[in-house]
Design a protein around this motif. Structure first.
Motif: not given
Length: 91
Positions: A21-41
């Protein structure tokens, strides 16, 4: 410029070790860019997405799309941000 390539490599490595489900990448995007990204987007260009934006699950974002960068007032319902002009209001 080297920093840009470092981030690209880091994202690829992170993606290799990530679960389905890309959990690590979604956490990275939240921390680096301040954007919440849903699963499989996918398809996000974070230079065109405002901080604090929430993208849902299973979203495909086309190239060149700007999200949250327009000055669209949230009290008006619209799918077109060009209806609002700062100096004239809603047209």
């Amino acid at each position: 410029m080297i920093k840009k390539y470092f981030y690209k490599i880091y994202e690829k490595i992170l993606g290799k070790f990530d679960d389905n489900d890309g959990k690590l990448l979604r956490q990275y995007y939240k921390k680096r860019f301040g954007v919440d990204v849903g699963k499989h987007s996918y398809g996000m260009d974070f230079s065109n997405i405002a901080q604090g934006t929430k993208i849902g699950a299973f979203c495909s974002i086309a190239s060149g799309v700007k999200i949250g960068l327009m000055n669209h007032p949230m009290q008006y319902v619209s799918t077109n941000p060009f209806l609002y002009y700062k100096n004239r209001g809603v047209c």
